[in-house]
Structures are given as C-alpha cells and as structure tokens.
Design an enzyme around this catalytic site. Structure first.
Site, PDB file in Angstrom:
ATOM      1  N   HIS A 134       0.820  -1.227   0.000  1.00 60.15           N
ATOM      2  CA  HIS A 134       0.000   0.000   0.000  1.00 60.15           C
ATOM      3  C   HIS A 134       0.851   1.273   0.000  1.00 60.15           C
ATOM      4  O   HIS A 134       0.327   2.370  -0.179  1.00 60.15           O
ATOM      5  CB  HIS A 134      -0.904   0.055   1.235  1.00 60.15           C
TER       6      HIS A 134
ATOM      7  N   ASP B  25      -2.993 -10.439  -2.249  1.00 57.44           N
ATOM      8  CA  ASP B  25      -3.511  -9.899  -0.984  1.00 57.44           C
ATOM      9  C   ASP B  25      -4.962  -9.465  -1.214  1.00 57.44           C
ATOM     10  O   ASP B  25      -5.310  -9.020  -2.312  1.00 57.44           O
ATOM     11  CB  ASP B  25      -2.655  -8.700  -0.567  1.00 57.44           C
TER      12      ASP B  25
ATOM     13  N   HIS C 118      -6.506  -6.983  -0.332  1.00 57.24           N
ATOM     14  CA  HIS C 118      -6.644  -5.537  -0.568  1.00 57.24           C
ATOM     15  C   HIS C 118      -5.896  -5.142  -1.843  1.00 57.24           C
ATOM     16  O   HIS C 118      -4.950  -5.818  -2.247  1.00 57.24           O
ATOM     17  CB  HIS C 118      -6.097  -4.768   0.644  1.00 57.24           C
TER      18      HIS C 118
ATOM     19  N   ASP D 171      -4.891 -12.500   3.656  1.00 63.62           N
ATOM     20  CA  ASP D 171      -6.126 -11.952   4.207  1.00 63.62           C
ATOM     21  C   ASP D 171      -7.344 -12.248   3.325  1.00 63.62           C
ATOM     22  O   ASP D 171      -8.446 -11.791   3.623  1.00 63.62           O
ATOM     23  CB  ASP D 171      -6.000 -10.442   4.506  1.00 63.62           C
TER      24      ASP D 171
HETATM   25 ZN   LIG Z   1      -4.193  -6.909   2.826  1.00 63.19          ZN
END
Ligand SMILES: [Zn+2]
Length: 372
Positions: free
Chosen positions: A146, A183, A185, A271
C-alpha cells in the site's frame, strides 16, 4: 526441478517481529469512548512468528535455506521513495517513534526495521535471479504494497516489492518483471509506483471496494509507456477457491504469458482467508497452494522458474501460518504437509454453483476487457 544447489530460500529476521507502535483499538485510534484493545492494530507479529514456528514444528524449515539479509540501503530506497519522506521517517524513528500517513505507526528503530523488511524482499529476488535459489520467500514485516513514494498507508511503511524490483532492474539482473498481488486488498502502492512503466507488469486480485477506496477498478490500466501494464481484478465479496483459481486461469496466467517476464514476484497476503478480520473472501490453504502451483507453472514456462514471494497482509493468527505453509510446501516440492485445520469449515462455506457461475461470468468479462 530443485536440486541441492538450488533450494527454496526463506528470508526472515527476528527484528521484523519487533516492529510496533501506535495506540489503536483494532482500526480505531484510542480515545474518547474507544477503549484500548490488547495488541492494538490487527497487523501484529503473531501471524508471521507463528508461521516460522509451524515451519519449525513440521520440519519444513530445515528443508529451506533460511537466512536474514542486509537492510535495503538509502540508494535502493530512493529509487522508490521521496527523500523528504525517508528523512522525516528516520527523524521520528530516531526520536522514539511516531506516525506518518494512514494507520502506519512505528516505534523506536522503526525506520531500520522497515528497511530490513525491504532488504528481505531485495535479497529474495536477488537470490532467484542469481540462481542461488530455485525460488524464494521473504517473510517481510512491515508489509509494503500500500505504500506510496511519499505517503505510507495500510500498515505499509516502505514499498518492499517495488524496492526489490527497482534494485534488480537497476543492477541489470532483469529487464522485465511481473508482480502478482493476491492480498485481499488492492496493491495501490505498487500500481502507483509502476503506473507509467512498461517494463513492470502489475496484477492485483482483490476484494472489490475493500481497501483502499476508491481504488483497484478494472479501468485503471496504467498510462503512457505503462498503458495496459496494470491489471486489476476486483472480485466480489464471498468469492473463494473457484474465484481465485478461475481468475488465475483466465487472467493471471495469460497476462503473464503475454508479458514474458524475466521473473515473477508475488505479493503474498493471506487476508483472503475465510476467517480474516479485514477481508470477506473464502480462501483456505488449498487455494494458496494451488495459486502457487499455477505461478510455478507460468514461471517455469516463461522465465526459468524464477519466482520470489514477499509476505504482505493476513491477520488471522491461526490461519495465516497454515495457508503460508502450503505455499512453502509447494515451492520446495516438499513431502511435508501441514493440513489446514479450517479446511472443512471454510470449504463448507464456499459459494453455491449459481454464485460461482455469476462470478465466473464477471471474470470472463474482465478477461475480454484485457483482451486475454
Ligand atoms: Zn491486505
């Protein structure tokens, strides 16, 4: 095939488990009516340390080449990050810790730990490109996908994989590198860093509209020389084993084949697990094992098997170690197997045939959109 001269490397460092800081109750800052929660942020060392423990307990760790690495040095960091950001991060870290950006607290020495985390990813990719390892896994912490050049976010303080990729390209160990981010996200930092680059293909599979928002839509395909070299695959919440494997078959593998990388780097978050507190997907151990198998197949066909993993998110202290163990089983062709204790639970919650057909239809539409 692996030989004793080219095993699977596993890069880790105890210091990375000591990264911490901040005063959070899960995702909310403590204060007012928000009572502190022990452990604070969901990003804790336990899911990673328990992976190391499980690998030790099953004996798989002994089959891997296990070592630490040097921290990424400033020249490496500056290929990705703004000097002013690095300077301020270092100043606060030396002063005992603090916070910059969005949910990215750090304690004393946080700068050095983040540089070490990036260094593990750098070393994993270097070893693979130098044929010192058949493939490699870096147990990075803090995570990186991120983080933007001048703005840390989502627990990520330095862009570990981007730093590793830029280092490999600058040292002319490779000319074209693909990054596959599973991931849950969106890998927004990686996308932003390589947005205008045609020598780095970035692919992110993620739960649609999770974090960050708004981010990760199919229409975001890069710009300039990087146009068509960014591929986002947003999946509906509740997608599980079939959604991931079908997306790999229809989009990830064909996109890799079209790009023809010299190496593949994986942003390995866990995740998407069916019990993760920060995701709403239904993956389990076999999902991660199968995605690894498919990436190994692509790597074998396209780039001599050169495949490096960097650990990203994953917040179930119970489940992350079992999911990641299956990745390492596959990478090392080991006969050691740690069964996923949640396989029947999450396996039993998979989408219905009707839901799977709907999700497959969306994946087919995306594949057509990307001309794959
Ligand atoms: Zn994540």
């Amino acid at each position: 095939m692996p030989t004793t001269a080219t095993p699977t490397a596993f890069l880790l460092d105890e210091s990375c488990f000591w990264h911490g800081g901040g005063n959070y109750a899960f995702l909310a800052p403590v204060g007012g009516l928000v009572q502190p929660i022990q452990g604070g942020l969901p990003e804790s060392p336990e899911s990673k340390r328990r992976l190391k423990n499980l690998l030790e307990r099953t004996g798989l760790l002994a089959e891997l080449v296990t070592r630490s690495a040097a921290p990424a040095h400033e020249e490496m960091l500056r290929r990705v990050h703004d000097g002013a950001y690095l300077k301020e991060f270092k100043r606060l870290s030396d002063a005992g810790g603090g916070e910059l950006g969005e949910r990215t607290p750090f304690g004393p020495g946080g700068y050095e730990i983040a540089a070490l985390s990036a260094g593990l990813a750098v070393e994993a990719l270097r070893m693979v490109l130098a044929a010192e390892a058949h493939n490699a896994y870096a147990l990075c912490r803090p995570p990186g996908h991120h983080c933007l050049p001048a703005h840390p976010m989502g627990f990520c303080l330095m862009a570990n994989i981007a730093i590793a990729v830029e280092t490999a390209l600058a040292e002319r160990r490779a000319e074209r590198i693909a990054i596959v981010d599973w991931d849950v996200h969106h890998g927004n930092g990686t996308e932003a860093i390589f947005w205008e680059r045609g020598d780095v293909l970035t692919i992110s599979l993620h739960q649609e509209n999770n974090y960050p928002r708004p981010s990760g839509g199919v229409e975001a395909r890069g710009a300039g020389a990087g146009e068509d070299y960014n591929i986002n695959v947003p999946l509906l919440p509740g997608g599980g084993h079939d959604a991931y494997l079908y997306a790999f078959e229809r989009i990830v593998q064909p996109a890799l084949a079209r790009f023809r990388p010299d190496a593949i780097v994986v942003a390995a978050g866990f995740d998407a697990s069916g019990v993760d507190p920060l995701g709403r997907m239904l993956a389990f151990g076999a999902t991660f094992k199968e995605m690894t198998r498919m990436l190994m197949q692509s790597a074998r066909e396209l780039c001599g098997g050169r495949l490096a993993f960097a650990h990203e998110g994953g917040y179930s202290e119970l489940h992350v170690p079992f999911c990641a163990h299956q990745v390492l089983e596959e990478l090392s062709h080991s006969t050691i197997h740690a069964p996923d204790p949640l396989e029947s639970r999450i396996g039993g919650q998979q989408p219905t045939r009707r839901q799977i057909a709907f999700q497959r239809g969306l994946i087919n539409e995306m594949a057509e959109f990307f001309l794959l």
